[in-house]
Structure formats: structure tokens, C-alpha cells
Scaffold this active site. Structure first.
Site, PDB file in Angstrom:
ATOM      1  N   HIS A 118       0.866  -1.186   0.000  1.00 19.85           N
ATOM      2  CA  HIS A 118       0.000   0.000   0.000  1.00 19.85           C
ATOM      3  C   HIS A 118       0.906   1.241   0.000  1.00 19.85           C
ATOM      4  CE1 HIS A 118      -4.293   1.389   1.083  1.00 19.85           C
ATOM      5  NE2 HIS A 118      -3.602   2.493   0.905  1.00 19.85           N
ATOM      6  N   ASN A 162      -2.212  -2.158  -3.765  1.00 21.30           N
ATOM      7  CA  ASN A 162      -3.321  -1.227  -3.637  1.00 21.30           C
ATOM      8  C   ASN A 162      -3.204  -0.131  -4.684  1.00 21.30           C
ATOM      9  OD1 ASN A 162      -5.610   0.059  -2.072  1.00 21.30           O
ATOM     10  ND2 ASN A 162      -4.104   1.711  -2.008  1.00 21.30           N
ATOM     11  N   ASN A 305     -11.911   0.363  -5.174  1.00 21.56           N
ATOM     12  CA  ASN A 305     -11.957   1.514  -4.263  1.00 21.56           C
ATOM     13  C   ASN A 305     -12.714   2.629  -4.965  1.00 21.56           C
ATOM     14  OD1 ASN A 305     -10.296   0.007  -2.640  1.00 21.56           O
ATOM     15  ND2 ASN A 305      -8.519   1.367  -2.774  1.00 21.56           N
ATOM     16  N   TRP A 417     -13.399   3.156   4.247  1.00 20.02           N
ATOM     17  CA  TRP A 417     -12.121   3.822   4.519  1.00 20.02           C
ATOM     18  C   TRP A 417     -12.461   4.981   5.437  1.00 20.02           C
ATOM     19  CZ3 TRP A 417      -7.178   2.601   3.945  1.00 20.02           C
ATOM     20  CH2 TRP A 417      -6.270   3.573   4.367  1.00 20.02           C
ATOM     21  N   TRP A 425      -1.721  10.805   3.554  1.00 12.81           N
ATOM     22  CA  TRP A 425      -0.707  11.051   2.528  1.00 12.81           C
ATOM     23  C   TRP A 425      -0.332  12.531   2.466  1.00 12.81           C
ATOM     24  CZ3 TRP A 425       1.049   6.490   2.375  1.00 12.81           C
ATOM     25  CH2 TRP A 425       0.227   5.389   2.346  1.00 12.81           C
TER      26      TRP A 425
HETATM   27  C1  GAL Z   1      -7.137   5.802  -1.327  1.00 11.22           C
HETATM   28  C2  GAL Z   1      -5.975   5.158  -0.602  1.00 11.22           C
HETATM   29  C3  GAL Z   1      -6.100   5.235   0.898  1.00 11.22           C
HETATM   30  C4  GAL Z   1      -6.680   6.534   1.397  1.00 11.22           C
HETATM   31  C5  GAL Z   1      -7.896   6.940   0.595  1.00 11.22           C
HETATM   32  C6  GAL Z   1      -8.521   8.262   0.990  1.00 11.22           C
HETATM   33  O1  GAL Z   1      -6.768   6.173  -2.620  1.00 11.22           O
HETATM   34  O2  GAL Z   1      -5.869   3.789  -0.946  1.00 11.22           O
HETATM   35  O3  GAL Z   1      -4.835   4.954   1.437  1.00 11.22           O
HETATM   36  O4  GAL Z   1      -5.756   7.499   1.530  1.00 11.22           O
HETATM   37  O5  GAL Z   1      -7.585   6.982  -0.764  1.00 11.22           O
HETATM   38  O6  GAL Z   1      -8.030   9.326   0.244  1.00 11.22           O
END
Ligand code: GAL
Length: 467
Positions: A118, A162, A305, A417, A425
Site C-alpha cells: 500500500h 493497492n 476503491n 475507509w 498522505w
Molecule cells: C485511497 C488510498 C487510501 C486513502 C484513501 C482516501 O486512494 O488507498 O490509502 O488514503 O484513498 O483518500
């Protein structure tokens, strides 16, 4: 109504929650390096401590239990297990940590879903070329085999990489994620190619060496918005939306689920743009060779996702430099009727998920689907009583229900999530996605359930009691 074995989950990833960036023999990853450079992340924040899940795992487990989750998705830190990225040197303390997490989950009746990668490549491998180097696929395969061997007696749902599409674009095209390279129109395609090769090698290893005994399933997670033509009656907009979907979902899903190669629409767009700019005749999108692993069929389910939707029109380019954006020649815009939640990129469009699920069913031969991430961001003042987010989960889950009941999509699970607020990030701790709030100003890093966490727990319990 959801089936009795429907997976109700929440997701996290190692770098975003664990902290312990140097603890007990862990090696550095590209995210450690990236965050320690000034100006990369909001307020120069980093994941050195994050939610300190490396030390506070029991607190996370309490959250998992309080929600009544049937599944918990976590990722393994490659550099915590193999500090220099290779199986020459195993960090036993890292193995112990993940053994404890997995065993504790199972003891509570919660199934782990484990992502191998990830975003956090060991820095040592980056120093040797990282994902741009073809040799990375074999190193990833060795790491994957090590994980299957070590944890696969208990882990039955695996994700290799991921969001390779996000990872390649943000890390190598836009330069806003680690390793922070802005090599437009070139490196992201190479990185994506090596990620597909790495993923396929790991899938084949699982298939031939572990599947019979461990009886698990392996896939890769793909990020995609739902992308509709801005004007559904305009052929240019329809074409632009098709290109945009090919460059996001299709880039990885097409090779794995349809043809073993990239969508034709993607290659021809890239090659036409190369020609226009007088770039060399070789395609910037690499080709698979007979020495590469077979890519087609290397997923036992579809892992999606989904966060938002966009309307698409032609990009109207004629830029003088290479970029993925010009290759794709599409512009994605928001519909003014869609509310925005926290981050500016996230419009709240629950029905877009249903459209995307239907598209996946029709395009990729009705695969089993896990929604491995979906969430609602919050920025600015903290709202523990997050009423809008409660509504968001209710309507999104109802759209998933409709996709199953009315459209016949084979959805097997839904993962929010994220379990808790964490290191988002480049946005650092400024963006909150949790079902639990984490107070980063408190040394104890206390976890407090949001109203939406309670709502999600209620939804899960309602469906469990219908069994
Ligand atoms: C995705 C990622 C996650 C998280 C989420 C929310 O792209 O896999 O780690 O940051 O976005 O922005």
C-alpha cells in the site's frame, strides 16, 4: 438484503496508522523518506508516529469489535518485515507484530483481508530503481511468497497492490506522492507495467504453491471514479468518457480481466499523441513479452476503491509536452448538483458506485466484487456528530444493495475507509476519514467513535441479525 456471509469491513494501511517507523529493526520506506523532505506534505507532517498502531494495536482491535466488523483490511509494511526489501534478512519482530494482529482478529471472529503493498516501497529497493526497474517484479514475488508462507495459514483474502493506477500516477507523473517524481507521460506507464508483472507473478505463485493448501483468494485493488459523459447525447463527450475510464479502471482491469493487455483505446491514444509530438516510434506504453507472466486471469475477485464521480468532456489539448493528461485527452468535471464533503476532489455521489458496479459486471464478466474502500472526508472543525457522513453511509449501502438485488452484481463485501482518522498522505492529518476520531494532540492518541461509526455498527448489526 445482504447475504449471510457478506463481508462488513473497514480498511487501513500500514504507513497511515502504524508509526514505529524505526522500531525493532524496521527499514525505511519511500514514504519515510518523502515525508522527511521539506515541503512534500501538508505542514511537513509525517507518519513517524501516526496512530501508533504498532504500539496501540489493542486499541484498534477494540474499535473493530465495537463496530461489529466481520472483516478488517490492513496492509503489511514490506520494510517492517524485510528491512532491505529482500528475503535475505527477515525482521522477526515485524513478523511477531503481524502474527499478533492476525491472531487477535481471528480470536475475535474477525477475518483479516491483507494488502501486501500500500504505497510504501522499502527505500533500499527504491535506491536500486524501484518500480521503474523490471527486476522489482521478482523481488515483489519473493516478498509475496514470504507473506503467503508466513501468514497464509490464517489469511484467506489477499490483495497484492493497492491502487497501482493511483500509485503510478501520483508518485511518478504528478510527483505528489512518494517517491515524488514528475516524469510526465513516461514513467507512470513503466511503473504500472512492472506493477502488473509483479502482481501477476505473485498471483501465479499463490496459485501454484499455496492455493490448494491455504484455500484463499488473491486480487489487486483498483481505484476508479464513476465517469459519465458530460452530455450523454454528444459523441465527443461519450468518447472522452470512454478514454477516461480506460485510463483509470481499464489500465489495470483490462489486462487482468479481459485480454492480458492494455485497452486498445489507451494504446492508440498514447501512440497518436507520441506521433503528434514527434516522439520516438516505440510506444510509451510498454508491451508484454513472452517472458512475462500471463496477466489474464490473475484475480480471484474484483477489488474496487470508489470515492466519487465525474462528468467527462474532451480535454481540448494540443499541449507541446508529453503528459498522461494529454494522452487521455479528457477533462473530468464536477456536476454542480453534487455536494462536496471535505476534500475538494470528493463530490458525494453514492449512486455513482451503483453505476460503476453495474459497469464492472457487464465489462468484466460478472466477477465477485469487494468494495475494498469507500469513505467520506472531513476537514476543518471536528464534528463527532457527523450527520452528513451518517447519511452518506446509509445511502451508499442502499446503492450497493440495489446493485446486488436489482442489477445482479455479485458484491461480496463493503469496507469503509477508514477504521480511524490517520495520515492522509500529502494531506497529512488535515483530512479525516475515520469511523473513529483520533486525537493527534493527545499523547495517548485516544480513539473516539464518530456518530457515523455508531451508524455503521447499527447497519452491520441489523444485517447480522437478519441472518
Ligand atoms: C485511497 C488510498 C487510501 C486513502 C484513501 C482516501 O486512494 O488507498 O490509502 O488514503 O484513498 O483518500
Amino acid at each position: 438484503m445482504f447475504s449471510r456471509d457478506f463481508a462488513w469491513g473497514a480498511s487501513t494501511s500500514a504507513y497511515q496508522i502504524e508509526g514505529g517507523w524505526q522500531a525493532d529493526g524496521k527499514g525505511p520506506s519511500i514514504w519515510d523518506t518523502f515525508c522527511h523532505e521539506k515541503g512534500r506534505v501538508f505542514e511537513d507532517q509525517n507518519g513517524d508516529v501516526a496512530c501508533d498502531s504498532y504500539n496501540l494495536w489493542e486499541k484498534d482491535l477494540e474499535c473493530v469489535q465495537q463496530l461489529g466488523l466481520t472483516h478488517y483490511r490492513l496492509s503489511l509494511s514490506w520494510a517492517r518485515l524485510l528491512p532491505d526489501g529482500t528475503t535475505q534478512h527477515v525482521n522477526e519482530r515485524g513478523v511477531q507484530y503481524y502474527n499478533k494482529v492476525i491472531n487477535d482478529l481471528l480470536a475475535c471472529g474477525v477475518s483479516p483481508m491483507v494488502t501486501l503493498y500500500h504505497f510504501d516501497l522499502p527505500q533500499t529497493l527504491q535506491d536500486q530503481g524501484g518500480w521503474k526497474s523490471p527486476g522489482i517484479a521478482l523481488l515483489f514475488d519473493n516478498y509475496a511468497k514470504f507473506c503467503f508462507q508466513t501468514f497464509g495459514d490464517r489469511v484467506k483474502l489477499w490483495l497484492t497492490i493497492n491502487e497501482p493506477n493511483v500509485c503510478a500516477k501520483l508518485g511518478y507523473e504528478d510527483g505528489i506522492h512518494a517517491p515524488g517524481l514528475k516524469e510526465e507521460g513516461t514513467s507512470a506507464y513503466v511503473v504500472g507495467h512492472n506493477m502488473l508483472r509483479a502482481h501477476a507473478m505473485a498471483w501465479h505463485s499463490y496459485n501454484s504453491l499455496y492455493r490448494a493448501k491455504q484455500k484463499g483468494a488473491v486480487s489487486l485493488t483498483i481505484y476508479s471514479d464513476w465517469l459519465d459523459p458530460l452530455d450523454p447525447g454528444c459523441s465527443e463527450d461519450i468518447g472522452a468518457a470512454e478514454r477516461a475510464l480506460a485510463f483509470s479502471l481499464g489500465w489495470f482491469a483490462w489486462p487482468v480481466f479481459v485480454s492480458g493487455d492494455y485497452p486498445e483505446i489507451m494504446r492508440s491514444a498514447i501512440d497518436a499523441e507520441s506521433k503528434r509530438l514527434g516522439y520516438s516510434s516505440a510506444s510509451r506504453l510498454p508491451c508484454f513479452s513472452k517472458d512475462d507472466p500471463v496477466i489474464l486471469g490473475t484475480a480471484d475477485f474484483f477489488a474496487l476503491n470508489y470515492y466519487t464521480s465525474r462528468k467527462v468532456k474532451p480535454g481540448g489539448g494540443c499541449k507541446q509536452t508529453l503528459s498522461m493528461r494529454s494522452d487521455k485527452d479528457s477533462e473530468e468535471v464536477l456536476d454542480s448538483s453534487w455536494p462536496i464533503c471535505g476534500v475538494s476532489w470528493q463530490a458525494v455521489v453514492p449512486h455513482g458506485l451503483r453505476n460503476l458496479l453495474k459497469y464492472i459486471k457487464d465489462t468484466f464478466s460478472n466477477p465477485a466484487v469487494y468494495i475494498t474502500e469507500n469513505g467520506f472526508s472531513q476537514v476543518g472543525p471536528l464534528h463527532i456528530e457527523d450527520v452528513e457522513r451518517c447519511e452518506f453511509y446509509k445511502s451508499t449501502i442502499s446503492e450497493v444493495d440495489k446493485a446486488i438485488q436489482e442489477d445482479g452484481v455479485d458484491v461480496r463485501g463493503y469496507f469503509v475507509w477508514s477504521l480511524m482518522d490517520n495520515f492522509e498522505w500529502a494531506d497529512g492529518f488535515g483530512v479525516r476519514f475515520g469511523l473513529f476520531h483520533v486525537d493527534f494532540s493527545d499523547v495517548a492518541l485516544s480513539r473516539t467513535i464518530y456518530q457515523s461509526g455508531k451508524e455503521y455498527a447499527k447497519i452491520i448489526s441489523k444485517h447480522k441479525s437478519c441472518k
